[in-house]
Scaffold this active site. Structure first.
Site, PDB file in Angstrom:
ATOM      1  CG  ASP A   1      -5.638   3.415   1.815  1.00 46.42           C
ATOM      2  OD1 ASP A   1      -4.767   4.299   1.809  1.00 46.42           O
ATOM      3  OD2 ASP A   1      -6.839   3.634   2.054  1.00 46.42           O
TER       4      ASP A   1
ATOM      5  CD  GLU B   1      -1.735   4.780   4.475  1.00 48.04           C
ATOM      6  OE1 GLU B   1      -1.350   5.927   4.169  1.00 48.04           O
ATOM      7  OE2 GLU B   1      -2.844   4.324   4.133  1.00 48.04           O
TER       8      GLU B   1
END
Length: 736
Positions: free
Chosen positions: A343, A379
């Site tokens: 993330d 990401e």
């Protein structure tokens, strides 16, 4: 309580069959106490008198699995210097392998008095704190084999442990919303039917439920609020939280592996649940604030925030990097997971200020013999300056391709855009990845993900509808690149519903036929809706849970068929980029590995790509032009394919290519449902493609003709030679 010196490694609580070693890093501490909690909450404190290289440690011979514990860390409390030591606050071990309980919000878990951030609060927080749990590391992995599916053959399914299983009628009620629910045969059978090779689980590291959300009657459903990077989330356990959650998680992994499905974890190493200077003191803030967190240079009371959550982990510090790497290795070696999706991964590249693709974190991953061998998905952005880094991660990494999502959405809703952008995304985004030596599989392609509209909502809403989140619909992305076909939300209009269903098939077909690695959001194949909410992070309720009683079965079958087509034909999952060069001779005519065409049957010219002229385009994929070998070293040869796209609002006629590409064509997929499974179509025929639809044609193999060796046949051939203009490739204008 008897305590021996113990060892500095490994950090955390480690049971060896006889006793438990405890080790905690803190560079600024002056004293550390290990706090053990009995069944009735009685606290026993054991001072860790041995410290080596800033690691405080002890071995307790009579402590075993199930023991609850925490730490109290003494030292200077000077927030202006980044020092926030306070022994009145019980602290969770960052290396805790399991966690019991939740944080009970109130004054006691904060290191300052409400209303005065620079003050010091000495209320004891033990009764309100979650506790670490000593676990047994032993588990029967007999027979477990990690699938190790190559990227090119992967099909990823992004899922939420609870949302996937909470309403599944075939999962026993006591297992719904848990790791055992994911491992249930009914769920695994569905994944196998779809052809999924990997399930990417949204955060399962122990996270904290925000007090601000609880006050609104909401919760941190997504889980991007980690507090313990080694512990599986205890609320997803059906069997208990005294270490049973670890065993249950391992059982889930073993069951998925048995079905040939990899387990990828969505991990949040960029920040923690402790927030900014107004946040609680739960773990790292009280253990060594300045080591674990990025602090502002001019005033160390404040935290540098590249994540939008209040803090960012300090990846320039060796012990913070060690925490991340130890965690990754633990999940691979002990929990048998197969990869990670990071993330806001750009934050991990910020040792100082700029995003640095040569940052120490990437170097550690590169040389690590364990972590370097699993799937690594970034990401590739954060909210800091220069944070959008799609295409810029090191060669070992793959990336969520946000440009793929945006381009494919724009194409199918009929936006005027350069067709070259769409062509690039469909063929693996060489413009983003080829320059760094990466291949098409570096692109994790997706149209929808947990953050944003579901697929059904993408074709049903023009605007977000997030009122239930309690932020006056101001949260969530406002530019969704969606199209509702004239009505916002559900409708009884059969024409609109037909177009919406077709558009969902278009997106799924495009995703599964694109080069790269496809990722499908859980429930998109079922027609799942969130009622237009594009930011369901706080909705732990039927808004975000899959409603298995309302399954779009035809869409499930369509998705499974497309996945099967991809799996059976390596043309759609190449490991190398197209280059447009001829690769195979068929009766004297070289055929390029890829040819883009206009609807009229002529080849796309340079000026066509940027003219914005059309929403319709075709592409020929040479099945013999893969230039690859299988696992046994044999050359791979596949059939040719011809794909037609019409994103316009009117039907479009396409002229099929000449016989040199294929003697005839079989229609395999028609998202409009008109031509599929009909008789073969001949070269030069005109095919009408309905509005907002896609068609996949496959080379039709004719039976081998019987060779006539008679003298008469030879004389006939000599008497009727082919005219040069009839030879393939001799057309006066570029035609397919």
């Amino acid at each position: 309580m008897e305590a021996w010196p113990g060892s500095t490694y490994p950090l955390g609580a480690t049971f060896d069959g006889n006793g438990t070693n405890f080790a905690l890093f803190s560079e600024g501490a002056t004293k550390v106490e290990l706090c053990l909690f009995g069944e009735r909450g009685h606290e026993t404190r054991v001072e860790l008198v041995d410290v080596d290289a800033f690691v405080w440690h002890a071995y307790l011979p009579n402590v075993g699995p199930g023991q609850r514990y925490g730490f109290r860390v003494y030292g200077e409390n000077d927030p202006a210097q980044g020092l926030r030591f306070n022994p009145s606050k019980l602290l969770l071990d960052p290396y805790a392998k399991a966690v019991e309980g939740q944080v009970e919000w109130g004054q006691t878990v904060f290191g300052y008095d409400f209303g005065d951030p620079d003050s010091r609060n000495d209320d004891d927080s033990a009764a309100a704190m979650m506790k670490g749990v000593v676990i047994s590391p032993f588990f029967d992995w007999t027979g477990d084999r990690q699938p190790k599916t190559p990227y090119a053959e992967s099909f990823i399914y992004e899922a939420h442990v609870k949302g996937l299983t909470e309403l599944h009628p075939d999962v026993p009620e006591e297992l719904r919303g848990t790791y055992s629910g994911v491992a249930h045969p009914a769920v695994i059978d569905h994944l196998v039917k779809l052809g999924v090779t990997a399930i990417e689980l949204m955060p399962v590291h122990q996270f904290v439920d925000d007090s601000t959300l609880q006050e609104k009657g909401l919760s941190n459903y997504w889980g991007y609020n980690t507090v313990a990077f080694f512990a599986p989330q205890n609320t997803y356990s059906s069997t208990g939280e005294r270490g049973q959650q670890v065993q249950e998680f391992k059982g889930m992994v073993r069951a998925l592996h048995a079905a040939g499905i990899e387990v990828i974890l969505d991990v949040v190493y960029n920040h923690t649940a402790e927030g900014n200077h107004l946040g609680p003191t739960l773990s790292m803030r009280g253990i060594d604030n300045a080591a674990y967190y990025h602090l502002e240079d001019d005033d160390k009371r404040y935290y540098t925030d590249y994540t939008g959550t209040g803090n960012s982990l300090n990846v320039r510090h060796p012990h913070t990097l060690q925490l991340i790497m130890d965690s990754l290795r633990y999940w691979v070696l002990e929990m048998h997971v197969d990869g990670f999706r990071f993330d806001l991964a750009s934050t991990l590249a910020r040792e100082f200020y700029e995003v640095d693709r040569l940052a120490t974190f990437f170097e550690l991953v590169q040389q690590d013999p364990v972590v370097s061998q699993v799937k690594l998905i970034a990401e590739p952005w954060d909210v800091g300056p220069g944070g959008y880094q799609v295409g810029n991660f090191p060669p070992q990494w793959t990336e969520w391709n946000g440009k793929y999502r945006d381009t494919v959405r724009d194409f199918w809703r009929g936006e005027q855009q350069a067709l070259g952008e769409f062509a690039s995304r469909l063929t693996g985004s060489s413009d983003l990845y080829e320059h760094s030596g990466r291949r098409p599989v570096a692109s994790i392609n997706f149209v929808t993900a947990h953050d944003g509209f579901t697929l059904r909502d993408l074709v049903s809403y023009n605007d977000k509808h997030n009122e239930a989140n309690g932020e006056d619909n101001n949260d969530g992305e406002s530019h969704n690149r969606s199209y509702n076909f004239g009505v916002e939300g559900p409708t009884d209009d059969p024409e609109i519903n037909t177009l919406r269903a077709r558009q969902q098939r278009n997106f799924i077909a495009t995703l599964l036929l694109s080069q790269g690695v496809p990722m499908l959001l859980h429930g998109d194949e079922l027609g799942r809706t969130q009622g237009g909410n594009n930011n369901g992070y706080a909705q732990d309720n039927p808004t975000t849970w899959i409603d298995w009683s309302k399954v779009d079965q035809p869409l499930v079958e369509f998705t499974a068929a497309l996945a099967r087509l991809r799996r059976e034909h390596p043309t759609f999952r190449r490991s190398r980029f197209f280059d447009g060069r001829p690769v195979k001779m068929e009766e004297g005519a070289p055929i390029p590995d890829i040819v883009w065409g206009r609807p009229d049957g002529t080849v796309m010219q340079p000026e066509d790509w940027d003219s914005g002229f059309g929403r319709a385009i075709s592409v020929f994929l040479n099945g013999g032009g893969i230039r690859e070998r299988d696992r046994r070293g044999e050359p791979i040869d596949d059939k040719h394919f011809f794909i037609l796209f019409n994103a316009g609002d009117e039907p479009t006629d396409f002229t099929l290519p000449s016989p040199r590409f294929s003697p005839e064509w079989d229609v395999l997929i028609d998202t409009a449902g008109v031509r599929a499974n009909t008789d073969p179509i001949k070269p030069g025929d005109v095919v009408t493609l309905e509005q907002k639809s896609l068609m996949v044609l496959c080379e039709h193999t004719l039976p081998e003709p019987e060779v006539d060796h008679s003298v008469a046949a030879s004389l006939t051939a000599q008497a009727n030679p082919l005219h040069p203009d009839d030879l393939p490739g001799k057309s006066p204008k570029p035609e397919l």
